[in-house]
Design a protein around this motif. Structure first.
Motif, PDB file in Angstrom:
ATOM      1  N   ASP A 184      -6.479   7.291  -0.254  1.00 32.15           N
ATOM      2  CA  ASP A 184      -6.606   5.998  -0.871  1.00 32.15           C
ATOM      3  C   ASP A 184      -7.442   5.775  -2.054  1.00 32.15           C
ATOM      4  OD1 ASP A 184      -5.048   4.907   1.200  1.00 32.15           O
ATOM      5  OD2 ASP A 184      -6.556   4.221   2.459  1.00 32.15           O
ATOM      6  N   HIS A 234       0.739  -1.265   0.006  1.00 33.07           N
ATOM      7  CA  HIS A 234       0.075   0.030  -0.061  1.00 33.07           C
ATOM      8  C   HIS A 234       0.868   1.283  -0.063  1.00 33.07           C
ATOM      9  CE1 HIS A 234      -3.624   2.072   0.941  1.00 33.07           C
ATOM     10  NE2 HIS A 234      -2.778   3.206   1.860  1.00 33.07           N
ATOM     11  N   HIS A 280       1.111   4.397  -2.753  1.00 31.61           N
ATOM     12  CA  HIS A 280       1.113   5.576  -2.381  1.00 31.61           C
ATOM     13  C   HIS A 280       2.021   6.521  -3.096  1.00 31.61           C
ATOM     14  CE1 HIS A 280      -2.214   6.704   0.102  1.00 31.61           C
ATOM     15  NE2 HIS A 280      -2.162   5.506   0.992  1.00 31.61           N
TER      16      HIS A 280
END
Ligand code: KG4
Ligand code: ZN
Length: 331
Positions: free
Chosen positions: A300, A111, A115
């Motif tokens: 997100d 994750h 980003h």
């Protein structure tokens, strides 16, 4: 190659389709904010149950809207971690099962790496090497990115992340979840000089951060105040200024130490307007070029997962049938 991206690490379901030549084809996001707001924070069990309801229908709707069929998908990328175990499992199981049924490869994505590279979705994107300031709800770090897949941690938070500092102080101000964005909205009508709040670790050498002292200072200050509307705005502005000051000064220090001239800011807190403008001025004064994704790609989203998955699949990378998730997973 069409890559389907699935992001289910926390309280959002992000679905996207990225094409290796055409770029981002479609992107959709569902936020569970309203559901968690009444509890003042994310309830993990509710999050995973809702991910189960949303993920597959959102994939089919997005394919439909894009004029694509499931069989047009050539690869699937899903967030493997870090995040909430239950929520991650939903994306992993659906991603793996769909890939198995379609006989296409699937990849579990980090994750934070997603980003950090989300900025590559923009037309104006950086070249390697660059300095990355990663500021999300759970992480705050300065990272030297030498090239795709080569990350060196230069400094990180020793306690709360900057997003957490926003959210926890917002809660002390009585704001609804998620507080970071709401606090920054209140701050627009506030006087940042009214309350002198600590800038933790600023006078210490090094590139690590600490935000728990700021939270404690606000927790001690709040009971001494009458929290009328203006006071709330002033306190919000003072908190925001303290967090942004620390992030900007440490990033400036990292630019000087590394002599890098390209800076990327990524993660949910990068959507903050004061951070965006103050870090831009700082970068200009250092002769560095700043790249920040649009706000929707800071928080997100599925697009960053589809993008990163596509890059990895293009290098021939694929993993076996392992559908396990990694709720704690260092970059
Ligand atoms: O990257 P992200 O969407 O999720 C994680 O991976 O954690 O980051 C969420 C964090 C939350 O703490 C949220 O309050 C913060 O980003 N955030 C903001 C703003 N928008 C989101 N903080 C300050 N100002 C904003 N405008
Ligand atoms: Zn995130």
């Amino acid at each position: 190659m069409h890559v389907l991206g699935i992001e289910t690490s926390c309280d959002e379901t992000g679905i996207a389709i990225y094409h290796s030549d055409k770029g981002l084809i479609a992107n959709d996001l569902y936020s569970q904010t309203e559901m968690h707001a009444r509890y003042g924070g994310v309830v993990p069990e509710l999050s995973s149950r809702d991910q189960i309801l949303k993920t597959l229908p959102m994939i089919d709707t997005l394919l439909d809207k894009s004029g694509l069929k499931r069989t047009d998908i050539n690869g699937i990328a899903y967030t493997r971690g870090p995040g909430l175990a239950g929520a991650l499992h939903v994306g992993a199981m659906i991603g793996r099962s769909l890939a198995y049924s379609l006989r296409v490869p699937a990849l579990g994505i980090h994750h934070l790496e997603a980003h950090l590279l989300a900025v590559m979705l923009e037309v104006d994107s950086p070249t390697f090497p660059f300095l990355g300031l990663l500021v999300s709800g759970g992480h705050t770090a300065l990272i030297r990115v030498d090239q795709f897949g080569q990350y060196h941690l230069l400094g990180e938070t020793l306690d709360d992340a900057s997003g957490e500092a926003f959210d926890k102080t917002a809660r002390l101000l009585g704001l609804a979840y998620p507080g970071g964005r709401l606090l920054s909205e209140l701050a627009q009508s506030g006087d940042a000089d009214r309350f002198k709040l600590p800038r933790p670790m600023l006078n210490r050498p090094g590139l690590d951060f600490s935000f728990s002292g700021l939270k404690t200072a606000v927790a001690q200050l709040v009971p001494t105040l009458t929290l009328d509307d203006q006071t709330k705005c002033d306190l919000a502005a003072s908190v925001q200024a303290a967090i942004v000051d620390v992030l900007v000064v440490k990033t400036q220090r990292a630019l000087n130490q590394t002599a890098l001239k390209t800076l990327v800011v990524a993660g949910g807190v990068a959507a903050n307007q004061l951070l965006r403008s103050n870090i831009k001025s700082m970068a200009e004064s250092e002769g560095a070029r700043l790249y920040v994704p649009r706000p929707a790609f800071c928080t997100d989203n599925g697009a960053m997962v589809a993008y990163l998955g596509c890059q990895r699949l293009l290098t021939g990378e694929s993993d076996d049938m392992d559908a396990s998730v990694l709720p704690r997973w260092p970059l």
